[in-house]
Scaffold this active site. Sequence first.
Site, PDB file in Angstrom:
ATOM      1  N   SER A 178       0.841  -1.198   0.000  1.00  7.23           N
ATOM      2  CA  SER A 178       0.000   0.000   0.000  1.00  7.23           C
ATOM      3  C   SER A 178       0.877   1.250   0.000  1.00  7.23           C
ATOM      4  O   SER A 178       1.753   1.399  -0.839  1.00  7.23           O
ATOM      5  CB  SER A 178      -0.955  -0.047   1.202  1.00  7.23           C
ATOM      6  OG  SER A 178      -1.911   0.968   1.156  1.00  7.23           O
ATOM      7  N   ASP A 236       0.526  -4.215  -3.976  1.00 11.40           N
ATOM      8  CA  ASP A 236      -0.597  -3.303  -4.178  1.00 11.40           C
ATOM      9  C   ASP A 236      -0.226  -1.874  -3.759  1.00 11.40           C
ATOM     10  O   ASP A 236      -0.898  -1.263  -2.916  1.00 11.40           O
ATOM     11  CB  ASP A 236      -1.829  -3.779  -3.405  1.00 11.40           C
ATOM     12  CG  ASP A 236      -3.117  -3.606  -4.207  1.00 11.40           C
ATOM     13  OD1 ASP A 236      -3.032  -3.417  -5.437  1.00 11.40           O
ATOM     14  OD2 ASP A 236      -4.210  -3.653  -3.615  1.00 11.40           O
ATOM     15  N   HIS A 285      -7.432  -5.244  -1.148  1.00  8.81           N
ATOM     16  CA  HIS A 285      -6.214  -4.542  -0.762  1.00  8.81           C
ATOM     17  C   HIS A 285      -5.644  -5.015   0.571  1.00  8.81           C
ATOM     18  O   HIS A 285      -4.431  -4.950   0.786  1.00  8.81           O
ATOM     19  CB  HIS A 285      -6.527  -3.046  -0.701  1.00  8.81           C
ATOM     20  CG  HIS A 285      -5.345  -2.172  -0.503  1.00  8.81           C
ATOM     21  ND1 HIS A 285      -4.314  -2.076  -1.420  1.00  8.81           N
ATOM     22  CD2 HIS A 285      -5.014  -1.316   0.514  1.00  8.81           C
ATOM     23  CE1 HIS A 285      -3.412  -1.222  -0.987  1.00  8.81           C
ATOM     24  NE2 HIS A 285      -3.803  -0.746   0.177  1.00  8.81           N
TER      25      HIS A 285
END
Length: 324
Positions: free
Chosen positions: A138, A168, A243
């Site tokens: 992230s 991600d 996610h």
Amino acid sequence: MAGKEDSETFFSAATPLAFELGSLPTTVIPADPSQTDLTAPPKPVIITSPTVAGTYPVVLFFHGFYLRNYFYSDVINHVASHGYIVVAPQLCKILPPGGQVEVDDAGKVINWTSKNLKAHLPSSVNANGNYTALVGHSRGGKTAFAVALGHAATLDPSIKFSALVGIDPVAGISKCIRTDPEILTYKPESFDLDMPIAVIGTGLGPKSNMLMPPCAPAEVNHEEFYIECKATKGHFVAADYGHMDMLDDNLPGFVGFMAGCMCKNGKRKKSEMRSFVGGIVVAFLKYSLWGEKSEIRQIVKDPSVSPARLDPSPELEEASGYLV
């Protein structure tokens, strides 16, 4: 932690070993800042290390926005069990710092690993200073890219990196609202990075969860990061997962509760996603550090060996210019 017993339910005989828990036992070593210990890290860290005597590469693992480093214990243990010392700093406390502050703090932790990590490892374990990899999820994925691109003013310029994996990665809320430093250029192959790079994405990351905005919005997520990478680069997208689906189960506290509900989550077992993420990291490190190409190429040629369904088809574009 996801173990071999769980893995056997969805792995076939042809599955790359990277997707399975490695053979090395590991230990978890927390280390906190201290005014009296000169070997103490500048930020709290969790070190996950093999306990078998040997010299192992170091992997810096940066957590996502507002998350805790111990939320990733299964994935981190998976990587460490294959012969890597994983250092996961906690870069925020109650509130996340500014993006540039986080990148500079990451640089400080990396400097510390090169000088004082040995003091916190098992006595028979050493860090291989020739191989250091950056991994992040992230916002932490964006932090890993920013460090690699030279945006950490605190980083010792003599430290070089052997591989980079973004899990991600997210660069902000939208193209118009991005975190500092703004590293995306929106130009293909614009990242000036001389190392192999893998970008892991999620199919549900760009989707909203009820009234919550997407956690990995279009134009600032894995797709744009991959576009801006040069070969050698790989792209692996878990189509049915969200996610946060690579995090541990049953996360504690308010932050753990929010991590479990704020993003669009998949319906399949999270243990499969953790094995997928850990396996891609391991297979790509084998490829990048040791030149062991068989497993990552097998995943690209036969995506069905992955514990998570891959869509679109995975890519591995090698520096020689051909796609396998």
